[in-house]
Design a protein around this motif. Structure first.
Motif, short mmCIF file in Angstrom:
data_model
loop_
_atom_site.label_atom_id
_atom_site.label_comp_id
_atom_site.label_asym_id
_atom_site.label_seq_id
_atom_site.Cartn_x
_atom_site.Cartn_y
_atom_site.Cartn_z
N ARG A 171 -20.91 -17.16 51.38
CA ARG A 171 -21.51 -17.99 50.33
C ARG A 171 -20.48 -18.16 49.21
O ARG A 171 -20.06 -17.18 48.59
CB ARG A 171 -22.78 -17.35 49.80
N THR A 177 -22.92 -24.83 45.85
CA THR A 177 -22.88 -23.72 46.80
C THR A 177 -22.41 -24.24 48.15
O THR A 177 -22.96 -25.21 48.68
CB THR A 177 -24.27 -23.09 46.96
N THR A 221 -27.33 -22.55 41.76
CA THR A 221 -26.29 -23.17 40.94
C THR A 221 -26.79 -24.42 40.22
O THR A 221 -26.31 -24.75 39.14
CB THR A 221 -25.07 -23.54 41.80
N TYR A 254 -19.86 -19.94 45.68
CA TYR A 254 -20.40 -20.65 44.52
C TYR A 254 -19.20 -21.18 43.73
O TYR A 254 -18.47 -20.42 43.09
CB TYR A 254 -21.25 -19.71 43.65
#
Length: 333
Positions: free
Chosen positions: A92, A141, A242, A94
């Motif tokens: 993941r 993301t 986000t 961000y």
């Protein structure tokens, strides 16, 4: 002692040398046929003569296990090679922003920037932010589902973040390589860092970007990101929202005041200086002073006060954009 050369050749082009790596013989022989010699990733360097890769491509890496020592001490059995265990994991990423974007020579002063993430044979990208001058914001993301070899610290290749310009045929603006070992998450044992009303923001940091030759860019270009590597059986590990984070950040209003007094001892490499002015870029907004050549073009005074209201993340210092300054000349007055 000399070096060991590891060459990668393209067989179908009559063994053309594409990339290479040089390893120290001394470092290898110091292992003295150790049974504990771990595999290691060796970054390859592009052969500049053949120039087989575009500047957005990475020549790659080789996973090698090298051992050596005196011939008299050589073991009778060969080193055992085992296929690594693989675990299904989720990377993941961000991606928040990029600062001090370094434009390629000959390119325009703006770009259409996006971040490309590569890991374990998978690729994904953010959206494109158009007409960026020196910085860009995403608050997006990027998720990759990958099969990760274990142990991660020795068998897993680096995570690659590429900052690219879509407007100029995906030209490379900078690259960051990140070790995945530090990103492995043990959910029940992790001490979470919390912010933004309790949302997990573990590991947010600025990653310095390099060019295609692994040279750090000057001025220092960075991508602000938070990366997490999570096992898919830990599905309860929360994702950072986000979109909501961007809304919270955008809701904070700040007042910007810039006082520009003047410039001194300006020099031009191509033309005589006519009427210079100062340009500021903050959070993708451009502010300029008036032009001036008083008392002289090289020592112009402005005495100008610029005021503006901006939406800035005042409460979160890591997310604050940089102030980029340029001195330009109005050649025709």
């Amino acid at each position: 002692m000399g070096d060991v050369a590891c060459n990668v050749r393209y067989v179908f082009r009559r063994h053309v040398l594409l990339a290479y790596a040089k390893l120290s013989v001394l470092d290898i022989t110091r292992r003295a046929w150790s049974d504990n010699a771990h595999p290691q990733w060796i970054d390859l360097t592009e052969n500049q003569i053949t120039d087989s890769f575009s500047n957005a491509q990475f020549p790659g890496s080789l996973l090698l296990r090298l051992n050596g020592g005196l011939t008299a001490d050589r073991p009778t059995t060969t080193m055992s090679l085992k296929q690594p265990e693989r675990h299904r994991m989720q990377l993941r990423c961000y991606i928040f922003n990029a600062k001090h974007i370094s434009h390629r020579d000959g390119a325009s002063a703006v770009c259409d920037a996006y971040v490309q993430v590569k890991f374990c044979g998978q690729t994904a990208s953010t959206s494109v932010v158009e007409n960026c001058a020196y910085s860009a914001q995403w608050f997006e993301t990027v998720v990759l589902d990958v099969d990760v070899p274990y142990p991660v610290d020795t068998m897993c290749s680096s995570i690659i973040l590429n900052l690219l310009d879509e407007d100029h045929s995906d030209v490379l603006l900078g690259r960051a390589k990140i070790s995945p070992h530090a990103l492995c998450v043990a959910y029940k044992n992790e001490a979470h860092a919390t912010d933004f009303n309790g949302t997990i923001v573990s590991g947010m940091r600025e990653y310095a970007l390099c060019d295609e030759h692994n040279q750090v860019l000057e001025p220092s270009s960075t991508v602000l990101a938070c990366l997490q590597l999570v096992r898919t059986d830990q599905v309860d590990y929360p994702l950072l929202d986000t979109h909501r984070l961007r809304q919270e950040v955008s809701a904070q209003v700040a007042h910007l005041h810039i006082v520009t007094l003047g410039v001194r001892a300006l020099k031009s490499t191509a033309w005589y200086i006519q009427k210079p002015y100062v340009e500021y870029e903050v959070n993708a907004k451009i502010f300029r002073t008036l032009t001036s050549n008083l008392p002289s073009a090289s020592n112009a005074n402005f005495s100008q006060h610029i005021r503006s209201r901006l939406r800035l993340p005042i409460k979160h210092a890591q997310l604050l954009p940089s102030v980029n300054l340029k001195i330009k000349d109005s050649l025709f007055g």
